[in-house]
Write an enzyme that holds these catalytic residues in place. Structure first.
Site, mmCIF file in Angstrom:
data_model
loop_
_atom_site.group_PDB
_atom_site.id
_atom_site.type_symbol
_atom_site.label_atom_id
_atom_site.label_comp_id
_atom_site.label_asym_id
_atom_site.label_seq_id
_atom_site.Cartn_x
_atom_site.Cartn_y
_atom_site.Cartn_z
ATOM 1 N N CYS A 2 38.856 50.946 36.595
ATOM 2 C CA CYS A 2 38.012 50.622 35.465
ATOM 3 C C CYS A 2 36.562 50.974 35.769
ATOM 4 O O CYS A 2 36.230 51.422 36.866
ATOM 5 C CB CYS A 2 38.114 49.126 35.138
ATOM 6 S SG CYS A 2 39.810 48.565 34.846
ATOM 7 N N LEU A 58 41.118 50.975 32.377
ATOM 8 C CA LEU A 58 42.252 51.883 32.497
ATOM 9 C C LEU A 58 43.442 50.999 32.841
ATOM 10 O O LEU A 58 43.516 50.445 33.942
ATOM 11 C CB LEU A 58 42.011 52.924 33.587
ATOM 12 C CG LEU A 58 43.130 53.939 33.830
ATOM 13 C CD1 LEU A 58 43.351 54.812 32.604
ATOM 14 C CD2 LEU A 58 42.808 54.813 35.045
ATOM 15 N N ILE A 60 46.681 49.619 34.133
ATOM 16 C CA ILE A 60 47.632 50.009 35.169
ATOM 17 C C ILE A 60 48.690 48.924 35.378
ATOM 18 O O ILE A 60 49.883 49.209 35.461
ATOM 19 C CB ILE A 60 46.903 50.265 36.505
ATOM 20 C CG1 ILE A 60 45.822 51.339 36.333
ATOM 21 C CG2 ILE A 60 47.898 50.653 37.598
ATOM 22 C CD1 ILE A 60 46.339 52.725 36.061
ATOM 23 N N ILE A 61 48.246 47.687 35.504
ATOM 24 C CA ILE A 61 49.129 46.544 35.739
ATOM 25 C C ILE A 61 48.952 45.542 34.596
ATOM 26 O O ILE A 61 47.826 45.297 34.158
ATOM 27 C CB ILE A 61 48.814 45.882 37.099
ATOM 28 C CG1 ILE A 61 49.182 46.840 38.244
ATOM 29 C CG2 ILE A 61 49.550 44.559 37.262
ATOM 30 C CD1 ILE A 61 48.773 46.356 39.615
ATOM 31 N N ASN A 82 36.871 46.406 39.083
ATOM 32 C CA ASN A 82 37.310 47.793 39.197
ATOM 33 C C ASN A 82 38.154 47.923 40.446
ATOM 34 O O ASN A 82 37.682 47.636 41.547
ATOM 35 C CB ASN A 82 36.086 48.724 39.282
ATOM 36 C CG ASN A 82 36.459 50.150 39.643
ATOM 37 O OD1 ASN A 82 37.538 50.616 39.310
ATOM 38 N ND2 ASN A 82 35.556 50.838 40.327
ATOM 39 N N GLY A 83 39.400 48.352 40.306
ATOM 40 C CA GLY A 83 40.245 48.558 41.473
ATOM 41 C C GLY A 83 41.609 47.939 41.317
ATOM 42 O O GLY A 83 42.073 47.674 40.199
ATOM 43 N N ASP A 108 46.526 41.477 38.294
ATOM 44 C CA ASP A 108 45.801 41.161 39.516
ATOM 45 C C ASP A 108 44.386 40.654 39.264
ATOM 46 O O ASP A 108 43.807 39.979 40.110
ATOM 47 C CB ASP A 108 45.779 42.365 40.462
ATOM 48 C CG ASP A 108 45.178 43.616 39.828
ATOM 49 O OD1 ASP A 108 45.101 43.690 38.580
ATOM 50 O OD2 ASP A 108 44.806 44.538 40.572
ATOM 51 N N GLY A 374 45.926 61.143 50.670
ATOM 52 C CA GLY A 374 45.928 60.911 52.113
ATOM 53 C C GLY A 374 44.584 60.660 52.756
ATOM 54 O O GLY A 374 44.469 60.719 53.992
#
Length: 653
Positions: A2, A58, A60-61, A82-83, A108, A374
Site C-alpha cells: 500500500c 493494494l 492482498i490478504i 504498508n507491507g 494482518d 531473491g
C-alpha cells in the site's frame, strides 16, 4: 502492499490539511489502486483535530475487508500500514489466547493494531514481515511508526511548524515542504556528492533538504509537546561460529529458507516469482513450487550477446517444471521508460538494473499481484565477489605497519595501469577507507572536476564510519556484509525492488530478507561463505541448495539482470544521451561538457565510461522532473472518487 500519507497536527487543526493530504495521496495511487481512504481524527476532548490519515490499498490478504485507515479498540487507535506481516495467523491466535483479543477482520493489519494495543512497542519484536506503518493513539495523543528490520518498505518524514508528515514516498511530501520545492536552494549538496560516489542517496537523507527517511529497523514517536523522536529498535548481529558439523548447518539453512518461502506465499491473490540465471531466484522458485506447483515465473533479457538471462532461466524452468514468461527490451524501451522510472524513484538511483526490473515487473503484473524475488541473499550469505578481497590481501595486511607504509609509497610511483599498483594500494589501505560498497562511481578527484561547487569536507566515510564503528569485533569479510546491509542493500537493492514493482501495483516479497533466515546466516563462519582455495561465493548456501536447484545453477556466477548500457551508449543511445547532457538545467551544478567528453571517448572505445555517464544522465532526468520541472515523466495521474466526497468527520463518534 500500500501507500500511506499521514499528518499529525501540533496545534489541533489537522482538518484544515485534509484536502491537501487527499490530493497529495494521489501521487501514491500506483502503490494501492484498489481502495482509497482518508480520515480526520478528532481529539477526544473535542479541542480540535489531531491527524489526517491517508491510505492507498493494494488488496492482498482479506481482500473484501481490512479497509484502511483501520480503527482498533473502539476507535482508540487508527492505523495505516504498508507491507505484510507473514506470521499474522500465528500472532493472531496468540493474542486471542493470551489477551482475549477480538477481531472484526481476517487480515494482518488488524493483527498489527492489536499487537500494538496489547504489547506496545515490544510488538515490533514479534513481527515477521516487511512493513512501514503509522498508528495514532487518541488516548495518549501519540503517534508511533516503524520500519522493518532491513528497510524493505520505505517511510519518509517531514517536520514543519504545523506538525509532522509521514509518507511511503517522498513525492507525497513535496507539496508540504516549501524549501524543498524549487531550485537548488532546496537541494542537499552533500547527498548529491554521495550520490555521485555511491550511485544512490544514502539513508537517512534525500536530495531535498528537510525531507528524511526513517532508517531500516528504526521507529519513531511523535507528540505535540515533544515533537519527533527516532530510535533504532533492531540491529542485525553477525556472529560467525566455527562448526564441526557443516552438514547440520546446511540443513538449518535449507529448512529455514523453506519455511520463509512458505510464509511469504500467504496471499488471497495470485503469487508468481522472478527468475534469473542465478541461484537466489532459482532457489526461491524451486522452494515455492513445493507449495504451489503451478507458480508462474518471469524473466527478462535483450537481443545483445552476453547480456540475456532468458535462455538459462528457461532451462531452469524446464528443470523445475514451471512456466516462465520472458520479456525482451531494447534501447528505445529504455529511453522511453527512464523518465517514468526516475519519477517513481523519488531520488536518483543510477543502477541500470532498474530498467529490466521495471519491465519484468510490468509483465508480471499482467498475470499476478504478488511476486517472490531473491534480494538479500548476497548480503546475508556472502555473495559478492568483492567479499573475497580481504582474503587476497591478507598477506600484505599482515606485514608490519612500517613495511606497509613503504609499499604504499612504492605504489604511488608505479604508473597507472601497471600490474600490482592497485593490489599494493588496496593491501596497505585499512578496510574502513577502502570499502564503501559495491558501487564506486566517481572518485574524489573526478568529482572535483565534475561538481561546480565541490566540497572536500564531504567524504564517503561520513556515511560508512559510524557503521564500521558498530562492529569493530568482526572479521573484514563479515564487516563488509554489515556495511552493505546499511548502504548498498537499503540504498540501492531494496529501493529499486520496491519502486519498480510498485510502479505497476505489484507486491514484491523477499524470502531471504527474513529475521529467521538471518539468524542462521549470521552464524556461518567465513570459510563456509568463501572457501579460501576457491572462487566460489555463498558456499554454504550453495551446499544447502544442492538437490533443490538445478545442478547447472548451483555454482553459476551471479548476473542479476545485467543491462547492455555499455553497448547502447556507444550506439543506439548515444544521440539521446548527448541531447540530455546538452539541454539539462543541471549544468548549474555539474560540468556537463566534461561528461560529454567522457561520452565521446566511450563511443570511440577508449574506455568504458558507461556507469559514470549513466549516473549523470539519471541525475539530469531527476533534476528536470523534480527541480526544473521541464520534463513531464508521462505518468498518468489518478484522481480517486474519494476526492470529490465531503470532508470526513471523526473516526469515532
Amino acid at each position: 502492499m500500500c501507500g500511506l500519507l499521514a499528518f499529525f497536527s501540533a496545534h489541533g487543526f489537522a482538518a484544515a490539511r485534509r484536502d491537501a493530504v487527499a490530493e497529495a495521496l494521489e501521487t501514491l495511487h500506483h502503490r494501492g489502486p484498489d481502495e482509497t481512504g482518508v480520515e480526520v481524527v478528532e481529539a477526544l476532548d473535542g479541542s480540535g483535530t489531531d491527524a489526517v490519515f491517508g491510505h492507498k490499498r493494494l488488496s492482498i490478504i482479506d481482500v473484501k475487508a481490512s479497509h484502511e485507515p483501520m480503527p482498533y479498540a473502539d476507535g482508540r487507535y487508527l492505523l495505516t500500514f504498508n507491507g505484510e506481516i507473514y506470521n499474522y495467523v500465528e500472532l493472531r491466535e496468540e493474542l486471542i489466547r493470551e489477551y482475549g483479543a477480538t477481531f472484526e477482520t481476517a487480515g494482518d493489519a488488524e493483527v498489527l493494531a492489536a499487537a500494538y494495543h496489547y504489547l506496545g512497542e515490544d510488538a515490533l519484536y514479534r513481527l515477521r514481515g516487511m512493513f512501514a506503518f503509522v498508528i495514532w493513539d487518541r488516548l495518549r495523543r501519540r503517534a508511533f511508526g516503524a520500519r522493518d528490520p532491513y528497510g524493505i518498505k520505505p517511510l519518509y518524514y517531514l517536520v514543519t511548524q504545523d506538525g509532522v508528515y509521514l509518507a511511503s514516498e517522498k513525492k507525497a511530501l513535496l507539496p508540504f515542504a516549501p524549501s524543498a520545492r524549487w531550485g537548488d536552494a532546496g537541494l542537499d549538496a552533500a547527498n548529491l556528492s554521495h550520490y555521485l560516489t555511491l550511485q544512490y542517496v544514502p539513508e537517512p537523507g534525500t536530495l531535498h533538504r528537510g525531507i528524511s527517511r526513517i532508517g531500516s529497523g528504526e521507529c519513531l514517536t511523535w507528540t505535540p509537546e515533544e515533537g519527533i523522536r527516532i530510535r533504532r529498535w533492531y540491529r542485525p548481529q553477525f556472529r560467525p561460529t566455527p562448526t564441526d558439523d557443516p552438514e547440520a548447518l546446511y540443513r538449518r539453512i535449507r529448512e529455514t529458507l523453506r519455511e520463509s518461502v512458505r510464509m511469504h506465499m500467504r496471499a488471497d491473490v495470485p503469487v508468481g516469482a522472478f527468475l534469473s540465471s542465478g541461484i537466489d531466484s532459482t532457489a526461491v522458485v524451486a522452494l515455492a513450487r513445493e507449495f504451489h506447483p503451478n507458480i508462474l515465473t518471469f524473466t527478462v533479457g535483450y537481443d545483445v550477446p552476453g547480456y540475456s538471462e532468458i535462455e538459462v532461466a528457461q532451462e531452469s524452468a524446464r528443470h523445475l517444471e514451471v512456466t516462465t514468461i520472458p520479456t525482451k527490451i531494447g534501447p528505445q524501451d529504455m529511453m522511453d521508460a527512464l523518465p517514468k522510472i526516475v519519477w517513481h524513484l523519488d531520488d536518483p538511483v543510477a543502477d541500470p538494473a532498474l530498467v529490466p526490473l521495471y519491465f519484468v515487473a510490468k509483465k508480471a503484473s499482467e498475470h499476478v499481484t504478488v511476486v517472490l524475488s531473491g534480494e538479500g541473499a548476497d548480503e546475508f550469505f556472502g555473495g559478492y565477489t568483492i567479499y573475497r578481497e580481504p582474503l587476497s590481501l591478507a598477506a600484505v595486511q599482515a606485514l608490519p605497519q612500517p613495511l606497509q607504509r613503504g609499499l604504499r609509497a612504492v605504489a604511488k610511483v608505479i604508473p597507472e595501469g601497471v600490474k600490482g599498483k592497485s593490489f599494493l594500494q588496496r593491501g596497505t589501505t585499512p578496510i574502513e577507507e577502502r570499502y564503501y560498497g559495491n558501487a564506486r562511481m566517481f572518485t574524489e578527484e573526478e568529482k572535483q572536476r565534475l561538481l561546480r561547487h565541490y566540497d572536500p569536507s564531504v567524504r564517503y566515510t561520513d556515511v560508512t564510519a559510524p557503521i564500521y564503528a558498530e562492529v569493530p569485533e568482526l572479521d573484514d569479510v563479515t564487516t563488509m556484509q554489515y556495511v552493505d546491509l546499511y548502504t548498498w542493500l537499503r540504498g540501492d537493492i531494496l529501493v529499486k525492488a520496491d519502486r519498480m514493482s510498485m510502479a505497476h501495483s505489484l507486491e514484491l516479497r523477499v524470502p531471504f530478507l527474513d529475521r529467521e533466515v538471518f539468524e542462521v546466516a549470521a552464524t556461518i563462519p567465513v570459510e563456509l561463505k568463501l572457501p579460501p582455495r576457491s572462487t566460489t561465493t555463498k558456499y554454504a548456501l550453495r551446499r544447502a541448495l544442492e538437490g533443490i536447484v538445478p545442478p547447472a545453477i548451483v555454482n553459476r556466477d551471479k548476473l542479476g539482470f545485467p543491462t547492455p548500457t555499455r553497448v547502447w551508449l556507444a550506439g543506439e543511445m548515444y544521440e539521446w544521451a548527448q541531447d540530455i547532457l546538452s539541454s539539462s538545467g543541471a549544468g548549474e551544478l555539474l560540468d556537463l561538457p566534461y561528461v560529454q567528453r567522457l561520452l565521446a571517448a566511450h563511443k570511440r572505445g577508449e574506455a568504458d565510461y558507461s556507469r559514470k555517464i549513466w549516473t549523470v544522465l539519471v541525475f539530469c532526468i531527476w533534476y528536470a522532473i523534480f527541480v526544473d520541472r521541464t520534463l513531464d515523466p508521462g505518468v498518468e495521474r489518478a484522481r480517486s472518487a474519494l476526492l470529490t466526497k465531503p470532508v470526513v468527520g471523526s473516526v469515532v463518534d
